[in-house]
Design a protein around this motif. Structure first.
Motif, short mmCIF file in Angstrom:
data_model
loop_
_atom_site.label_atom_id
_atom_site.label_comp_id
_atom_site.label_asym_id
_atom_site.label_seq_id
_atom_site.Cartn_x
_atom_site.Cartn_y
_atom_site.Cartn_z
N ASN A 10 0.80 -1.23 0.00
CA ASN A 10 0.00 0.00 0.00
C ASN A 10 0.83 1.28 0.00
N LEU A 11 2.13 1.17 0.25
CA LEU A 11 2.94 2.34 0.58
C LEU A 11 2.85 3.45 -0.46
N PHE A 12 3.21 3.18 -1.68
CA PHE A 12 3.31 4.26 -2.66
C PHE A 12 1.94 4.79 -3.06
N HIS A 13 0.94 3.91 -3.14
CA HIS A 13 -0.40 4.39 -3.47
C HIS A 13 -0.93 5.32 -2.38
N LEU A 14 -0.73 4.93 -1.11
CA LEU A 14 -1.25 5.77 -0.03
C LEU A 14 -0.42 7.03 0.19
N LEU A 15 0.86 7.00 -0.15
CA LEU A 15 1.63 8.25 -0.14
C LEU A 15 1.03 9.24 -1.15
N ARG A 16 0.65 8.72 -2.31
CA ARG A 16 0.01 9.59 -3.31
C ARG A 16 -1.33 10.11 -2.81
N GLU A 17 -2.11 9.22 -2.17
CA GLU A 17 -3.42 9.64 -1.67
C GLU A 17 -3.27 10.67 -0.55
N ALA A 18 -2.29 10.47 0.32
CA ALA A 18 -2.04 11.45 1.39
C ALA A 18 -1.64 12.80 0.81
N ASP A 19 -0.86 12.75 -0.26
CA ASP A 19 -0.43 13.99 -0.92
C ASP A 19 -1.64 14.74 -1.49
N ARG A 20 -2.62 13.99 -2.00
CA ARG A 20 -3.84 14.63 -2.52
C ARG A 20 -4.65 15.28 -1.40
N LEU A 21 -4.65 14.64 -0.22
CA LEU A 21 -5.41 15.18 0.91
C LEU A 21 -4.75 16.41 1.53
N ALA A 22 -3.42 16.49 1.43
CA ALA A 22 -2.70 17.58 2.08
C ALA A 22 -2.95 18.90 1.37
N LEU A 23 -3.35 19.88 2.13
CA LEU A 23 -3.52 21.22 1.58
C LEU A 23 -2.15 21.88 1.43
N PRO A 24 -2.05 22.96 0.63
CA PRO A 24 -0.75 23.63 0.47
C PRO A 24 -0.13 23.97 1.82
N GLY A 25 1.12 23.58 1.99
CA GLY A 25 1.84 23.85 3.22
C GLY A 25 1.66 22.81 4.31
N GLN A 26 0.75 21.88 4.12
CA GLN A 26 0.55 20.85 5.13
C GLN A 26 1.58 19.73 5.00
N THR A 27 1.76 18.99 6.09
CA THR A 27 2.73 17.91 6.18
C THR A 27 2.01 16.57 6.29
N ILE A 28 2.64 15.52 5.74
CA ILE A 28 2.16 14.16 5.93
C ILE A 28 2.91 13.56 7.12
N ALA A 29 2.19 13.20 8.17
CA ALA A 29 2.77 12.61 9.37
C ALA A 29 2.61 11.10 9.30
N ILE A 30 3.72 10.38 9.34
CA ILE A 30 3.69 8.93 9.13
C ILE A 30 4.02 8.19 10.42
N ALA A 31 3.19 7.23 10.75
CA ALA A 31 3.35 6.45 11.99
C ALA A 31 4.65 5.66 11.97
N PRO A 32 5.19 5.31 13.14
CA PRO A 32 6.39 4.48 13.18
C PRO A 32 6.15 3.12 12.53
N ILE A 33 7.19 2.63 11.83
CA ILE A 33 7.15 1.32 11.16
C ILE A 33 8.27 0.47 11.75
N PRO A 34 8.00 -0.77 12.15
CA PRO A 34 9.05 -1.63 12.70
C PRO A 34 10.20 -1.82 11.71
N GLU A 35 11.43 -1.87 12.22
CA GLU A 35 12.62 -1.96 11.38
C GLU A 35 13.06 -3.43 11.26
N HIS A 36 12.17 -4.25 10.69
CA HIS A 36 12.55 -5.63 10.40
C HIS A 36 11.70 -6.12 9.24
N GLY A 37 12.13 -7.21 8.58
CA GLY A 37 11.42 -7.72 7.42
C GLY A 37 11.25 -6.63 6.37
N LEU A 38 10.05 -6.55 5.78
CA LEU A 38 9.80 -5.51 4.77
C LEU A 38 9.75 -4.12 5.38
N GLY A 39 9.69 -4.04 6.71
CA GLY A 39 9.76 -2.73 7.36
C GLY A 39 11.04 -1.99 7.05
#
Length: 315
Positions: free
Chosen positions: A271-300
């Motif tokens: 889902n990563l790249f598709h939802l990054l694009r969707e988050a970018d569409r939701l963000a208004l000018p000047g807004q930031t995308i805040a991403i939750a912590p992801i575990p640093e193992h496997g595909l993380g």
């Protein structure tokens, strides 16, 4: 450039795609990781067109896609270790960086004039059929403007490259969702980019892996400091969203969009790249995308690698 054709993954569509490639044109095609932007890896003109369409720096090498190990052996030198790794993980989301054969016949633009080549055998059935129909090696970076979010759907390709490439071959949604793992086997084994094969799986076979490559002189794709970036700024390891931020979650908790409510890293990668694009569409000018912590193992590890580059300062 004329309007970009959208081709279906039918015999007719695949024949048309192979014809375009044989005429030194550019065709985006699906792999199990992301959509690639394919051109004849033996043609200076076709490869130069890839760099031009993407706005990609010429010092950043490309991955060569072939249908099987026998085809790969025409371009790269495989020792017993490389053959064993290929047998274990190909076809699949693993790229090997190997010594370049002197008689490989690849455009020097593909390898950035290095004496090594990045090569892989994709598992996606449409990619396999296309490679065999074309009958040659395809240089194929991700089919997006350089530095931006990678495409996992044909519609993503058209958003970024419509009118700049000849065709996109629509094979549906990419299952893995992050680019291939890149393993250097010139000298001691080295992880050059985490990706669709978990590092732990490689280390179980090869032992602990060093890390290699740098942004100033990449020896494989995916090493530039700023990469995979949406238009909005990105804030990592966000336990919650600040006022005005768009939150991209992982696991339980409130979020505008969620990579995986159940905390499944395989689902999150897909889902990563598709939802990054969707988050970018939701963000208004000047807004930031805040991403939750992801575990640093496997595909993380691959997900966090992409997110760190998405959040890096942009040139």
């Amino acid at each position: 450039m004329n309007e970009t054709e959208t081709l279906t993954a039918t015999p007719e569509g695949l024949t048309r795609a192979a014809q375009i490639l044989s005429a030194q044109g550019l065709v985006s095609f699906p792999t199990e990781t992301v959509y690639g932007l394919g051109g004849d890896a033996r043609s200076d003109l076709a490869v130069a067109r890839i760099f031009d369409a993407k706005g990609r720096p010429r010092f950043n090498p490309l991955i060569v896609h072939v249908p099987d190990l026998a085809a790969a052996s025409a371009f790269a030198i495989f020792d017993a270790r490389a053959e064993a790794v290929a047998a274990a993980f190909w076809p699949g989301p693993l790229t090997l960086v190997l010594p370049l054969r002197a008689d490989a016949g690849l455009s020097p633009l593909v390898t950035a004039e290095l004496d090594s080549v990045a090569i892989r055998v994709p598992a996606h059935p449409v990619a396999q059929v296309l490679l065999r129909a074309f009958g040659g090696p395809l240089a194929a970076p991700s089919a997006n403007p350089s530095g931006r979010v990678s495409p996992t759907r044909a519609s993503h390709v058209l958003e970024g490259l419509s009118g700049r490439i000849d065709a996109v071959l629509d094979g549906g949604v990419c299952a893995v969702g992050v680019e291939s793992t890149i393993l250097g086997l010139v000298g001691e084994p080295a992880l050059l980019r985490p990706g669709g094969i978990a590092t732990e799986a490689l280390e179980a076979m090869l032992g602990p892996l060093a890390t290699g490559g740098n942004a100033q002189k990449p020896n494989a794709p995916g090493q530039l400091a700023s990469h995979y970036a949406p238009g909005a700024a990105v804030r990592l390891n966000a336990e919650s969203a600040l006022p005005g931020e768009v939150r991209l979650g992982f696991g339980a908790g409130q979020a505008d969009l969620n990579l995986s409510v159940s905390g499944d890293l395989i689902e999150a990668a897909a889902n990563l790249f598709h939802l990054l694009r969707e988050a970018d569409r939701l963000a208004l000018p000047g807004q930031t995308i805040a991403i939750a912590p992801i575990p640093e193992h496997g595909l993380g590890r691959a997900i966090n690698d992409r997110l760190r580059r998405a959040a890096a300062p942009r040139g």
